[in-house]
Design a protein around this motif. Structure first.
Motif, PDB file in Angstrom:
ATOM      1  N   TYR A  20       0.834  -1.196   0.000  1.00 53.66           N
ATOM      2  CA  TYR A  20       0.000   0.000   0.000  1.00 53.66           C
ATOM      3  C   TYR A  20       0.870   1.248   0.000  1.00 53.66           C
ATOM      4  N   LEU A  21       0.359   2.275  -0.661  1.00 53.00           N
ATOM      5  CA  LEU A  21       1.076   3.534  -0.805  1.00 53.00           C
ATOM      6  C   LEU A  21       0.067   4.667  -0.753  1.00 53.00           C
ATOM      7  N   PRO A  22       0.265   5.664   0.130  1.00 54.03           N
ATOM      8  CA  PRO A  22      -0.667   6.797   0.172  1.00 54.03           C
ATOM      9  C   PRO A  22      -0.625   7.599  -1.128  1.00 54.03           C
ATOM     10  N   GLN A  23      -1.782   8.006  -1.598  1.00 49.36           N
ATOM     11  CA  GLN A  23      -1.911   8.826  -2.807  1.00 49.36           C
ATOM     12  C   GLN A  23      -2.852   9.989  -2.512  1.00 49.36           C
ATOM     13  N   PRO A  24      -2.342  11.109  -1.969  1.00 40.95           N
ATOM     14  CA  PRO A  24      -3.232  12.211  -1.577  1.00 40.95           C
ATOM     15  C   PRO A  24      -3.941  12.891  -2.747  1.00 40.95           C
ATOM     16  N   LYS A  25      -3.486  12.686  -3.979  1.00 42.98           N
ATOM     17  CA  LYS A  25      -4.100  13.350  -5.132  1.00 42.98           C
ATOM     18  C   LYS A  25      -5.386  12.685  -5.604  1.00 42.98           C
TER      19      LYS A  25
ATOM     20  N   ALA B 246      -9.592   2.375   3.716  1.00 45.11           N
ATOM     21  CA  ALA B 246      -9.056   3.733   3.762  1.00 45.11           C
ATOM     22  C   ALA B 246      -8.918   4.270   2.345  1.00 45.11           C
ATOM     23  N   VAL B 247      -9.369   5.502   2.139  1.00 39.93           N
ATOM     24  CA  VAL B 247      -9.290   6.119   0.817  1.00 39.93           C
ATOM     25  C   VAL B 247      -7.932   6.782   0.639  1.00 39.93           C
ATOM     26  N   GLN B 248      -7.672   7.240  -0.566  1.00 42.61           N
ATOM     27  CA  GLN B 248      -6.422   7.903  -0.943  1.00 42.61           C
ATOM     28  C   GLN B 248      -5.206   6.985  -0.772  1.00 42.61           C
ATOM     29  N   TYR B 249      -5.391   5.735  -1.148  1.00 42.51           N
ATOM     30  CA  TYR B 249      -4.305   4.758  -1.135  1.00 42.51           C
ATOM     31  C   TYR B 249      -4.336   3.967  -2.428  1.00 42.51           C
ATOM     32  N   ASP B 250      -3.167   3.497  -2.849  1.00 40.43           N
ATOM     33  CA  ASP B 250      -3.060   2.478  -3.881  1.00 40.43           C
ATOM     34  C   ASP B 250      -2.739   1.167  -3.172  1.00 40.43           C
ATOM     35  N   TYR B 251      -3.480   0.114  -3.502  1.00 42.50           N
ATOM     36  CA  TYR B 251      -3.280  -1.200  -2.903  1.00 42.50           C
ATOM     37  C   TYR B 251      -2.900  -2.198  -3.990  1.00 42.50           C
ATOM     38  N   ILE B 252      -2.007  -3.110  -3.647  1.00 39.51           N
ATOM     39  CA  ILE B 252      -1.757  -4.277  -4.483  1.00 39.51           C
ATOM     40  C   ILE B 252      -1.910  -5.495  -3.576  1.00 39.51           C
ATOM     41  N   LEU B 253      -2.775  -6.392  -3.980  1.00 31.58           N
ATOM     42  CA  LEU B 253      -3.010  -7.613  -3.220  1.00 31.58           C
ATOM     43  C   LEU B 253      -2.405  -8.772  -4.004  1.00 31.58           C
ATOM     44  N   ILE B 254      -1.392  -9.399  -3.424  1.00 32.07           N
ATOM     45  CA  ILE B 254      -0.726 -10.544  -4.050  1.00 32.07           C
ATOM     46  C   ILE B 254      -1.282 -11.806  -3.398  1.00 32.07           C
ATOM     47  N   VAL B 255      -1.737 -12.706  -4.236  1.00 29.33           N
ATOM     48  CA  VAL B 255      -2.357 -13.939  -3.752  1.00 29.33           C
ATOM     49  C   VAL B 255      -1.295 -15.018  -3.640  1.00 29.33           C
TER      50      VAL B 255
ATOM     51  N   GLU C  84      -9.100  10.655  -4.942  1.00 26.64           N
ATOM     52  CA  GLU C  84     -10.172  10.771  -3.949  1.00 26.64           C
ATOM     53  C   GLU C  84     -10.645   9.432  -3.405  1.00 26.64           C
ATOM     54  N   GLN C  85     -10.328   8.331  -4.076  1.00 28.91           N
ATOM     55  CA  GLN C  85     -10.694   7.012  -3.581  1.00 28.91           C
ATOM     56  C   GLN C  85      -9.458   6.129  -3.625  1.00 28.91           C
ATOM     57  N   PHE C  86      -9.619   4.881  -3.275  1.00 27.97           N
ATOM     58  CA  PHE C  86      -8.486   3.963  -3.349  1.00 27.97           C
ATOM     59  C   PHE C  86      -8.463   3.319  -4.725  1.00 27.97           C
ATOM     60  N   ARG C  87      -7.307   2.745  -5.091  1.00 25.45           N
ATOM     61  CA  ARG C  87      -7.184   1.939  -6.302  1.00 25.45           C
ATOM     62  C   ARG C  87      -6.586   0.597  -5.898  1.00 25.45           C
ATOM     63  N   LEU C  88      -7.072  -0.470  -6.517  1.00 24.73           N
ATOM     64  CA  LEU C  88      -6.649  -1.814  -6.164  1.00 24.73           C
ATOM     65  C   LEU C  88      -6.100  -2.543  -7.385  1.00 24.73           C
ATOM     66  N   GLY C  89      -4.950  -3.180  -7.208  1.00 25.13           N
ATOM     67  CA  GLY C  89      -4.398  -4.076  -8.208  1.00 25.13           C
ATOM     68  C   GLY C  89      -4.276  -5.459  -7.588  1.00 25.13           C
ATOM     69  N   ILE C  90      -4.516  -6.476  -8.379  1.00 30.04           N
ATOM     70  CA  ILE C  90      -4.459  -7.847  -7.884  1.00 30.04           C
ATOM     71  C   ILE C  90      -3.433  -8.609  -8.712  1.00 30.04           C
ATOM     72  N   SER C  91      -2.568  -9.340  -8.033  1.00 32.22           N
ATOM     73  CA  SER C  91      -1.543 -10.116  -8.706  1.00 32.22           C
ATOM     74  C   SER C  91      -1.639 -11.569  -8.249  1.00 32.22           C
ATOM     75  N   VAL C  92      -1.811 -12.465  -9.230  1.00 35.88           N
ATOM     76  CA  VAL C  92      -1.894 -13.891  -8.937  1.00 35.88           C
ATOM     77  C   VAL C  92      -0.878 -14.603  -9.823  1.00 35.88           C
ATOM     78  N   SER C  93       0.107 -15.222  -9.213  1.00 39.14           N
ATOM     79  CA  SER C  93       1.177 -15.902  -9.940  1.00 39.14           C
ATOM     80  C   SER C  93       0.687 -17.202 -10.580  1.00 39.14           C
TER      81      SER C  93
END
Length: 119
Positions: free
Chosen positions: A32-37, A76-85, A39-48
């Motif tokens: 996760y990384l804060p992104q104050p610019k 939490a808003v204003q974050y970029d998330y990457i979920l690795i499975v 207005e909502q969160f963004r999610l990326g999903i990575s599955v090997s």
């Protein structure tokens, strides 16, 4: 999940991997990384490919997207998330996966509770 909630570009993924923080449990790794610019969160999903074949990987991605879509107001808003499975997630049902995802999100202190659920 709507397009505005997606993290899709390689450069965005690399930025979160490089500058973000991570938290993990046995089934998932959350970057996760804060992104104050934004207005909502963004999610990326990575599955090997190690997790399973294309059918298994796509099923996992769809389940994760649905879990996040139904619970997006609790993230939490204003974050970029990457979920690795990780591989153990392939054997989980929906309820177990939901519990595990929110376990790793709470561990990272990125879970907000609704006003109606506060006690």
């Amino acid at each position: 999940m709507e397009k505005t909630y997606r993290l899709a570009k390689r450069e965005d993924f690399n930025k979160v991997y490089r500058y973000g923080k991570s938290m993990a449990n046995h089934q998932f790794v959350l970057y996760y990384l804060p992104q104050p610019k934004i207005e909502q969160f963004r999610l990326g999903i990575s599955v090997s490919k190690k997790v399973g074949n294309a059918v298994v990987r796509n099923r996992l991605r769809r389940m994760i997207k649905e879990i996040v879509r139904l619970n997006k107001e609790q993230l939490a808003v204003q974050y970029d998330y990457i979920l690795i499975v990780r591989k153990p997630a392939a054997d989980m049902d929906y309820a177990q996966m939901e519990k595990s995802i929110f376990h790793v999100i709470r561990k990272a202190s990125l879970y907000k509770r609704n006003e109606s659920t506060k006690r």
